[in-house]
Enzyme design. Structure first.
Site, mmCIF file in Angstrom:
data_model
loop_
_atom_site.group_PDB
_atom_site.id
_atom_site.type_symbol
_atom_site.label_atom_id
_atom_site.label_comp_id
_atom_site.label_asym_id
_atom_site.label_seq_id
_atom_site.Cartn_x
_atom_site.Cartn_y
_atom_site.Cartn_z
ATOM 1 N N HIS A 171 12.459 17.491 11.003
ATOM 2 C CA HIS A 171 13.389 16.444 10.573
ATOM 3 C C HIS A 171 12.687 15.266 9.896
ATOM 4 O O HIS A 171 13.284 14.228 9.669
ATOM 5 C CB HIS A 171 14.209 15.931 11.767
ATOM 6 N N TYR A 258 -3.773 12.484 9.797
ATOM 7 C CA TYR A 258 -3.988 13.590 8.868
ATOM 8 C C TYR A 258 -4.953 13.206 7.753
ATOM 9 O O TYR A 258 -5.298 14.041 6.922
ATOM 10 C CB TYR A 258 -2.666 14.027 8.217
#
Length: 488
Positions: A171, A258
């Protein structure tokens, strides 16, 4: 219509309830069967009682069954939804705790980085067990909808090695669109038309239009910097927007782990995160949140059960993809969403074997991706770093190859920015030993890892992280909710 949906990991009570009520917002789906399965009989009992209460309160013919026998739950299922967390919070705590000893500070640790890679090692053997059962006992042509992280690794394994029709669902894109709509002054995200593409948790709004009007980089930067909340909570995301020229779907805290640039030094972490909520960069934030949520649910369960007596309101149907995909496949009402699938030409400048997240349309013919998308070069380069780690991680998990696992962790962007090769080798040994109960493919590697650890001279530190908070008690949570209610 009458068909069967199996939910694996149904003991994720809140999420299972959301999926259940979303699906029952489709008028044609009232007469279907939900088969719940989980390794926790306790959690399974709680969620079944809640769903039974919803069925009773809404006078529905829907059938709900629950069993710890996964194959029984999967028998004849047309759709299988997975929301498992292999190893639970116990293993997850090690995903955060052990890397901290080597200076690696994660906010979430469930996608890549040291924690996400080990999470994938635990999940992939189980995912392959699911796929075997789906092939053997589910409905012919059954579709596997994976919600479990690490999304790309799980989906990669299910498609490449499990040989099951699989789509990964998240989502993050919807939440990013809601933010953009708010900063631009739109009434809702429905006013936005966008192309958002990349890999899971690193998707990029590469084309953005508000009521048909293109939105450029400068306008978007100005809108975020002027927002009284997001300008403080999303400092890192805004910085990436300025440098890359496009906005990332992922939260400030998630995105920070990340990349190799923002979490590699404690003083830098403090510059870029916001402590108003866990998702903005707190050390081990999601672990704390998950622990508090579990404790809260266990204590306040009677209230959750009482709330299940309310009528289902289709107007409150969530934007989770699952119910909309099922509706499109079964009724031919077309749905546009963002799906995790094997690339195969969808994104021109990412590898063909990678699991990408990109726009697609669903109807009775299946999920049809919009092909030929080219990412901005910086976005593609960032995605490539993660894809290479994901590929090695999947192959390591399949083969039980601890040397390849160490190489995967070594090539992780944040790990590589913080730790030396010697530290990475020892950290992986320590994580594999600590999580051996959930890593059957590494059973033969554990004795040698223990031996190496007993002789190691590499120093570690007892570090809680740059921005750690303690798990709050039920009393503290109640007090906070009471305060928020008064303010509201």
């Amino acid at each position: 219509m009458s068909f069967k949906i199996a939910i694996i990991g149904a003991g994720s009570v809140g999420f299972t309830k959301k999926l259940f009520t979303d699906i029952l917002c489709v008028p044609e789906f009232k007469d279907i069967e939900f088969a719940l399965t989980d390794v926790s009989e306790h959690n399974l009992g709680m969620i079944k009682a809640i769903l039974d209460r919803i069925v009773e309160a809404n006078n529905l013919p829907t059938r709900v069954t629950a069993t710890t026998d996964r194959r029984k739950a999967l028998e004849g299922a047309r759709y299988i939804i997975s929301c498992v967390r292999v190893g639970g919070l116990e293993a997850y705590a090690d995903d955060i705790r052990i890397p901290l000893k080597y200076g690696i500070d994660q906010c979430v640790g469930d996608t890549i980085c040291a924690g996400g890679i080990l999470y994938g090692q635990r999940n992939i053997p189980v995912i392959l067990d699911f796929c075997r059962d789906i092939r053997e006992v589910a409905d012919a042509g059954a579709k596997f909808l994976n919600y479990a992280n690490p999304m790309a690794m799980n989906t990669w394994a299910a498609i490449e090695y499990g040989k099951v029709d699989t789509v990964g669902l998240c989502h993050g894109v919807q939440h990013g669109a809601e933010q953009i709509a708010e900063v631009l002054g739109a009434k809702s995200a429905k006013e936005l038309d966008y192309v958002c593409s990349g890999i899971n948790h690193q998707t990029w709004f590469i084309d953005l239009r508000l009521n048909g009007r293109p939105i450029g980089k400068d306008e978007l930067i100005a809108a975020f910097e002027a927002h009284p909340v997001f300008s403080k909570q999303e400092k890192l995301r805004i910085d990436v927007l300025k440098r890359f020229g496009v906005y990332s779907t992922e939260s400030n805290g998630h995105l920070s782990e990340y990349l190799p640039w923002y979490r590699k030094r404690p003083d830098e972490i403090a510059r870029w995160i916001d402590m108003s909520d866990w998702i903005h960069g707190e050390t081990g934030g999601y672990l704390r949140y998950s622990t508090e949520t579990r404790n809260w649910f266990e204590t306040e369960y009677p209230q959750f059960l009482e709330a299940a007596s309310k009528p289902i309101d289709p107007a409150r149907r969530s934007n989770e993809h699952a119910s909309h995909i099922l509706e499109a496949l079964e009724t031919n009402r077309v749905y546009r969403g963002h799906f995790n699938v094997k690339n195969e030409g969808v994104i021109t400048n990412l590898p063909q074997d990678a699991i990408i997240e990109s726009p697609g349309f669903v109807d009775r013919f299946g999920i049809n991706m919009a092909a030929g998308i080219t990412l901005p070069e910086a976005c593609a380069a960032t995605c490539m770093s993660s894809i290479n780690v994901q590929r090695m991680s999947v192959h390591a998990a399949i083969a039980g190859d601890i040397d390849l696992l160490k190489l995967a962790v070594l090539h992780d962007p944040l790990v590589g920015a913080v730790s030396t090769p010697e530290e990475v080798w020892q950290m992986v040994d320590e994580m594999v030993v600590a999580q051996a109960a959930w890593l059957p493919q590494y059973a033969q590697a554990v004795p040698a890892a223990k031996e190496r650890l007993s002789k190691s001279k590499i120093k570690t530190r007892d570090w809680a992280g740059a921005a750690r908070r303690s798990v709050r008690s039920i009393e503290e949570l109640r007090a906070e909710k009471a305060t928020l209610k008064q303010v509201g």
